[in-house]
Motif scaffolding. Structure first.
Motif, PDB file in Angstrom:
ATOM      1  N   SER A   1       0.721  -1.403  -0.232  1.00 18.13           N
ATOM      2  CA  SER A   1      -0.106   0.076   0.254  1.00 18.13           C
ATOM      3  C   SER A   1       0.872   1.350   0.432  1.00 18.13           C
ATOM      4  O   SER A   1       0.510   1.905   0.444  1.00 18.13           O
TER       5      SER A   1
ATOM      6  N   THR B   1      -3.921  -2.476  15.392  1.00 16.78           N
ATOM      7  CA  THR B   1      -3.018  -1.576  15.302  1.00 16.78           C
ATOM      8  C   THR B   1      -2.106  -1.228  13.457  1.00 16.78           C
ATOM      9  O   THR B   1      -2.945  -0.280  12.679  1.00 16.78           O
TER      10      THR B   1
ATOM     11  N   LEU C   1      -5.833  -1.287  10.423  1.00 21.78           N
ATOM     12  CA  LEU C   1      -6.088   0.375  10.991  1.00 21.78           C
ATOM     13  C   LEU C   1      -5.478   0.879   9.745  1.00 21.78           C
ATOM     14  O   LEU C   1      -5.489   1.573   9.547  1.00 21.78           O
ATOM     15  N   ALA C   2      -3.838   0.657   9.889  1.00 16.32           N
ATOM     16  CA  ALA C   2      -2.892   1.117   9.296  1.00 16.32           C
ATOM     17  C   ALA C   2      -3.887   0.901   7.597  1.00 16.32           C
ATOM     18  O   ALA C   2      -3.212   2.088   6.934  1.00 16.32           O
TER      19      ALA C   2
ATOM     20  N   VAL D   1      -6.092   0.331   6.262  1.00 13.42           N
ATOM     21  CA  VAL D   1      -7.433   0.356   5.887  1.00 13.42           C
ATOM     22  C   VAL D   1      -6.895   1.849   6.161  1.00 13.42           C
ATOM     23  O   VAL D   1      -7.442   2.530   4.926  1.00 13.42           O
ATOM     24  N   LEU D   2      -6.175   3.289   6.621  1.00 11.30           N
ATOM     25  CA  LEU D   2      -6.507   4.458   6.498  1.00 11.30           C
ATOM     26  C   LEU D   2      -5.569   4.706   5.193  1.00 11.30           C
ATOM     27  O   LEU D   2      -5.921   5.563   4.293  1.00 11.30           O
ATOM     28  N   LEU D   3      -4.389   3.768   5.193  1.00 14.16           N
ATOM     29  CA  LEU D   3      -3.140   3.321   3.614  1.00 14.16           C
ATOM     30  C   LEU D   3      -4.671   3.036   3.105  1.00 14.16           C
ATOM     31  O   LEU D   3      -4.312   4.500   1.567  1.00 14.16           O
ATOM     32  N   ASN D   4      -5.418   2.327   2.374  1.00 17.44           N
ATOM     33  CA  ASN D   4      -5.858   2.554   1.563  1.00 17.44           C
ATOM     34  C   ASN D   4      -6.852   3.215   1.193  1.00 17.44           C
ATOM     35  O   ASN D   4      -7.441   3.693   0.224  1.00 17.44           O
ATOM     36  N   LEU D   5      -7.924   3.478   2.352  1.00 24.02           N
ATOM     37  CA  LEU D   5      -8.357   4.755   1.492  1.00 24.02           C
ATOM     38  C   LEU D   5      -8.532   6.299   1.484  1.00 24.02           C
ATOM     39  O   LEU D   5      -8.240   6.608   0.506  1.00 24.02           O
ATOM     40  N   GLN D   6      -6.805   6.842   1.542  1.00 25.03           N
ATOM     41  CA  GLN D   6      -5.868   7.284   0.924  1.00 25.03           C
ATOM     42  C   GLN D   6      -5.270   7.190  -0.237  1.00 25.03           C
ATOM     43  O   GLN D   6      -5.608   8.465  -1.003  1.00 25.03           O
TER      44      GLN D   6
ATOM     45  N   ARG E   1      -8.995   7.611  -2.199  1.00 30.96           N
ATOM     46  CA  ARG E   1      -9.643   8.715  -2.830  1.00 30.96           C
ATOM     47  C   ARG E   1      -8.076   9.949  -3.989  1.00 30.96           C
ATOM     48  O   ARG E   1      -8.334  10.442  -4.500  1.00 30.96           O
TER      49      ARG E   1
END
Length: 342
Positions: A235, A305, A308-309, A311-316, A319
């Protein structure tokens, strides 16, 4: 020729590397043409190499044949990458379907060397199997770093994919998921995850068949932690390849190299051993070194942890892909001023 007669096998996955050294056949070849009464095929002169319990080093013909097959297999995969890049220099080294087959080949080949570990007096069979499994994870890390490089498209390719993906044939057939799994120009994160699933599918039954349950749970947890870290690296690489920065591939490679090497270096410098500070090592690329010493809550915290990292990376990443696709579409559809001819 006695100095050439050695047994360098260790009965773990690193024995695979020996197959890339044709010099290992020299004792067989020299003795076969010598006048020595000792047979070149005797136990003292043969390489005690087992693959899925088959003694491939017992005879020169089986050993030489296996070496040729090994060279042929990996030469084929190298040729596939070179041939693909020759026809389209901007394409990824492998398409996603090829990567799945490559991973399956790699896991099966290495697993064959891991089934029959060495058993010193101070080590039980399950512990030896777990150590072989740890070595497998090291090889897997190298494999998946290569797959991340081979499957991650660059900015222009992703920009075109984000803009035109609704026109892709694979989208019409199976939706976005199908395109992420099989598409030529789609981001490589899902494909890396599929390769991890293939590797886990091959290794998990072997772990579950270990004779005792002492190391089964640590091995399965290590497999899961290793998978989440590799997807994290994939990611990060894909997100960095979307940057407008020049030499973004070098930046991505340097970042992932730092993620892999810096934590163990710092922890070793601080004398934080995996057996003592296991909870910290769970967040490194070498979590398998500490998972057998870690408490269940520490492993759970590490998995949550890392998830969550991810999820945040792939949401970014999502986007950024949407933004890149929209900006490219606007640029394409915006009216261009007509040139004034004086």
């Amino acid at each position: 020729t006695q100095f050439l007669h050695y047994n360098s096998t260790t009965n773990h996955p690193s024995d695979w590397l020996m197959l890339f050294n044709p010099a290992i056949l020299l004792p067989y070849l020299i003795d076969s043409f010598s006048l020595s009464p000792n047979s070149p095929f005797s136990d003292s002169h043969s390489v005690k190499l087992l693959w899925f319990y088959v003694p491939i080093g017992a005879k020169i013909w089986s050993f030489a044949g296996f070496i040729v097959l090994n060279f042929g297999l990996w030469s084929y995969w190298i040729w596939q990458g070179l041939n693909r890049c020759f026809h389209n220099p901007k394409a990824t080294l492998l398409n996603k379907g090829q990567s799945y087959r490559l991973t399956a080949c790699f896991e099966v080949v290495l697993l064959g060397f891991a089934l029959n570990p060495n058993l010193p007096d101070w080590k039980n069979h399950s512990q030896a199997l777990f150590e072989n499994f740890q070595m497998l994870l090291v090889f897997n890390l190298l494999l998946f770093l290569g797959l991340i490089v081979a499957l991650s498209p660059h900015r222009q390719t992703l920009q075109d994919w984000a803009r035109y993906r609704h026109q892709h044939k694979s989208i019409r057939k199976g939706g976005i998921l199908s395109d992420l799994i099989w598409g030529k120009n789609s981001p490589g994160v899902v494909a890396v995850g599929m390769n991890l699933a293939i590797a886990s599918t091959i290794l998990s039954p072997w772990i579950l068949l270990w004779p005792t349950s002492e190391y089964k749970t640590p091995a399965l947890l290590a497999l899961l932690l290793n998978a989440t870290m590799i997807i994290f690296y994939a990611s990060v690489v894909q997100l960095m390849l979307l940057m407008k920065t020049p030499k973004r591939a070098i930046w991505a490679a340097g970042t992932v190299t730092g993620f892999i090497t810096l934590p163990p270096m710092v922890l070793s410098f601080l004398s934080m051993l995996p057996s003592v500070h296991s909870h910290v090592w769970l967040f490194s690329a070498f979590s398998w070194a500490s998972v057998e010493y870690a408490a269940g809550t520490s492993v759970a915290i590490a998995l949550v942890t890392q998830s969550l990292a991810l999820v945040l990376l792939n949401l970014q990443l999502t986007r950024q892909l949407r933004k890149v696709g929209e900006s490219a579409t606007k640029t394409l559809l915006s009216p261009r001023p007509l040139a004034v001819i004086e």
